[in-house]
Design a protein around this motif. Structure first.
Motif, mmCIF file in Angstrom:
data_model
loop_
_atom_site.group_PDB
_atom_site.id
_atom_site.type_symbol
_atom_site.label_atom_id
_atom_site.label_comp_id
_atom_site.label_asym_id
_atom_site.label_seq_id
_atom_site.Cartn_x
_atom_site.Cartn_y
_atom_site.Cartn_z
ATOM 1 N N ALA A 21 0.782 -1.203 -0.044
ATOM 2 C CA ALA A 21 0.062 0.081 0.009
ATOM 3 C C ALA A 21 0.893 1.285 0.040
ATOM 4 N N VAL A 22 1.995 1.438 0.922
ATOM 5 C CA VAL A 22 2.801 2.189 0.921
ATOM 6 C C VAL A 22 3.420 2.712 -0.474
ATOM 7 N N ALA A 23 3.947 1.795 -0.970
ATOM 8 C CA ALA A 23 4.371 1.690 -2.485
ATOM 9 C C ALA A 23 3.523 2.254 -3.546
ATOM 10 N N PHE A 24 2.320 1.942 -3.491
ATOM 11 C CA PHE A 24 1.156 2.319 -4.401
ATOM 12 C C PHE A 24 1.033 4.079 -4.001
ATOM 13 N N LEU A 25 0.888 4.131 -2.963
ATOM 14 C CA LEU A 25 0.379 5.600 -2.449
ATOM 15 C C LEU A 25 1.756 6.591 -2.801
ATOM 16 N N ALA A 26 2.756 6.121 -2.544
ATOM 17 C CA ALA A 26 4.006 6.878 -2.760
ATOM 18 C C ALA A 26 3.946 7.196 -4.283
#
Length: 248
Positions: free
Chosen positions: A29-34
């Protein structure tokens, strides 16, 4: 007003054990949001104990948050980097956000559905749409309802814990017409019974699309590693999608 309409209820009830539960790994999720946020600022609704916000901030994204339960904010503040993230304490559906404009706002882990009151999900979309930058993204992660799960949940008494001095069980009741459910986590001890109620107003993907459109945003499919697209079949566990504020 139902106690389930209290936006801080979940945090007050569960903060003491929240970080000890089996919450999802935020890496994907963090990679996607970043990839959507750039340098930020990004706004997380229901920021909680910082499960997503802290690793996102560690990637260099400026993160701000909204959280209804001060108890959850205290959990985040106690973690490395947690004191550096500005958090507005209030109801994400209508709290007056004075920051932005934000290229990214996001709401993960089914939390949109925690807004159970009439019109509150609509209020939330409007509240966030007004602080999105033109072309900015409002990312929602939520489960895709599966009626088979409803039947299973209602037929099962889930045993959560059995010790020498307490027993904890969990039960569900669905209102299929209203698209809501109430879950009770019940703990029995020799001193009495403790209830921890929790409720959701779940939506189908096309209904979330309509919420976005009514707030002036165009919804688009969104995919990331480890999750299905928002148009995935009901068997998908969670489904992210992006509502973007139109430029101009």
């Amino acid at each position: 007003m139902s106690k389930l309409d209290d936006p801080g209820l979940f945090g007050r009830q569960w903060a003491a054990t929240y970080d000890r539960t089996d919450n999802p790994d935020p890496t994907d999720a963090v990679a996607f949001l970043a990839g959507l946020a750039g340098a930020g600022p990004a706004l997380e609704l229901a920021i909680g104990s910082g499960r997503v916000a802290l690793p996102l901030a560690a990637r260099g994204v400026a993160v701000e948050g909204i959280e209804a339960a001060p108890e959850m904010v205290e959990l985040m503040r106690a973690k490395p980097g947690g004191a550096d993230i500005p958090v507005l304490v209030g109801d994400m559906a209508d709290v007056a956000v004075d920051g932005g404009p934000y290229p990214l706002a996001y709401l993960v882990f089914n939390t949109l559905f925690n807004l159970t009151g009439e019109g509150r999900q609509e209020d939330c979309f409007r509240n966030i749409a007004r602080v999105l930058a033109p072309g900015g993204a409002f990312v929602i992660e939520a489960f895709v309802p599966d009626p088979a799960d409803f039947d299973r949940d209602e037929q099962q008494v889930q045993v959560r814990s059995v010790t020498d001095d307490a027993v904890t069980i969990r039960l569900h009741q669905y209102d299929r017409a209203a698209q809501t459910f109430v879950r009770q986590t019940v703990t029995f001890t020799d001193g009495g019974v403790r209830l921890k109620p929790f409720g959701m107003h779940y939506r189908w993907p096309e209904q979330i699309d309509k919420l976005a459109a009514a707030a002036g945003c165009a919804s688009r499919p969104a995919t990331r590693t480890g999750a299905a697209s928002r148009s995935a079949p009901p068997a998908a566990t969670t489904s992210p999608f992006t509502a973007r504020r139109e430029a101009g």
